[in-house]
Design an enzyme around this catalytic site. Structure first.
Site, PDB file in Angstrom:
ATOM      1  N   CYS A  74       0.629  -1.130   0.012  1.00  0.00           N
ATOM      2  CA  CYS A  74       0.030  -0.228   0.025  1.00  0.00           C
ATOM      3  C   CYS A  74       0.908   1.223   0.040  1.00  0.00           C
ATOM      4  CB  CYS A  74      -0.914   0.063   1.196  1.00  0.00           C
ATOM      5  SG  CYS A  74      -2.260  -1.127   1.215  1.00  0.00           S
ATOM      6  N   CYS A 115      -3.657   0.255  -3.126  1.00  0.00           N
ATOM      7  CA  CYS A 115      -4.368   0.432  -1.962  1.00  0.00           C
ATOM      8  C   CYS A 115      -3.678   1.607  -1.330  1.00  0.00           C
ATOM      9  CB  CYS A 115      -4.255  -0.863  -1.109  1.00  0.00           C
ATOM     10  SG  CYS A 115      -2.629  -1.505  -0.644  1.00  0.00           S
TER      11      CYS A 115
END
Length: 308
Positions: free
Chosen positions: A127, A209
């Site tokens: 992420c 993400c």
């Protein structure tokens, strides 16, 4: 002593060089056969070695030594670049890749053709580490080469393996077409290469993400191009439940006049698209870490001397 008469031998029946007439015929037939075989074998070999006839397209053909490059890059990536993937089966990946387009119409490619390949190459990007780019390929990759924990699509296995390569097959042949491949604009948009990049770009965006980033080219009038891969595919496949912010870095070439900026209409279009998808948009002109990379190549430019 008894009188013995010997009948004379006719000219037609006289053996030549001690060889009978029958033997002469056999030798002649054998000689003719040897000549025929001697001509037919080389011609056959030449015809066998000739590349198969493929349909002619407007784009360049498959990159020479495509399969060898594909495998070589796979091993380089999994054994050296990202050794955590060292147990990846590159042979299986190579076969799945070529099976996606060989013996198929190069203008009839589908996402489904690449499905077996995609299933073999799952890779997790952490992420906050995803970097997209649009018309700024070189600069984006300069950045991720320095920031090794950041990933563009070409820094993942599949992107790394075929970056800069061309490939296509033919429905009437099991061989690659090295003479020509469909041009995405002049022949067809659903060609083997374009569909591949659309497919992997879609998954790259779906897997993102946290905070994602995009490097945009502010030295052209249409900085955010809705027809680009980023504009068509990646933006619309970001999942708002996973991605909460997109940071855009609008970069201007040091040696050219800026055309667009964060306040331009095209960048505002991007902002509106993200707003409707509940993704926060943050924009910055000439993001300093990326600007420093530009200055490494142009250290004497005035903007590098005084504005950093």
């Amino acid at each position: 002593m008894a009188n013995h008469r010997f009948s004379s031998v006719s000219e037609e029946e006289k053996p030549c060089c001690g060889i009978s007439r029958k033997a002469q015929i056999c030798l002649c037939v054998l000689f003719v056969l040897l000549i025929v075989v001697g001509i037919a074998v080389p011609v056959g070999i030449l015809m066998w070695r000739q590349p198969p006839k493929h349909k002619e397209w407007k784009g360049p053909g498959t990159t020479a030594h495509f399969y060898e490059i594909l495998l070589g890059r796979c091993y380089t990536y999994t054994q050296i670049v990202r050794p955590e993937l060292r147990h990846t089966d590159c042979q299986k990946i190579g076969k799945a890749f070529t099976s996606a387009f060989l013996s198929k119409d190069p203008c009839g490619s589908t996402e489904q053709d690449y499905r077996p390949l995609m299933e073999l190459t799952t890779q997790t990007v952490p992420c906050d580490k995803t970097v997209f780019w649009s018309k700024s390929s070189e600069l984006a990759h300069d950045y991720t080469r320095v920031q090794r924990d950041m990933y563009t699509l070409e820094d993942t296995l599949l992107g790394y393996m075929v970056d800069g390569l061309k490939w296509c097959g033919d429905a009437s042949s099991s061989e690659m077409n090295y003479q020509s491949c469909p041009h995405w604009r002049e022949d067809c948009s659903n060609n083997s290469v374009s569909i591949f990049w659309n497919t992997v770009s879609k998954r790259f965006a779906e897997d993102a993400c946290g905070v994602v980033h995009v490097v945009l080219n502010g030295s052209i009038s249409n900085t955010f191009d809705e027809k680009s891969t980023f504009g068509r595919v990646e933006v619309f496949n970001l999942h708002p439940e996973k991605v909460h912010t997109l940071k855009a870095w609008v970069m201007h070439n040091i040696e050219s006049v800026p055309s667009d900026s964060c306040s331009s209409s095209s960048v505002n279009n991007l902002k509106q698209i993200l707003k409707t998808r509940n993704i926060i948009f943050i924009c910055q002109n000439n993001y300093r870490p990326v600007r420093l990379l530009q200055c490494v190549k142009n250290p004497e430019h005035s903007s590098c001397k005084y504005n950093l």
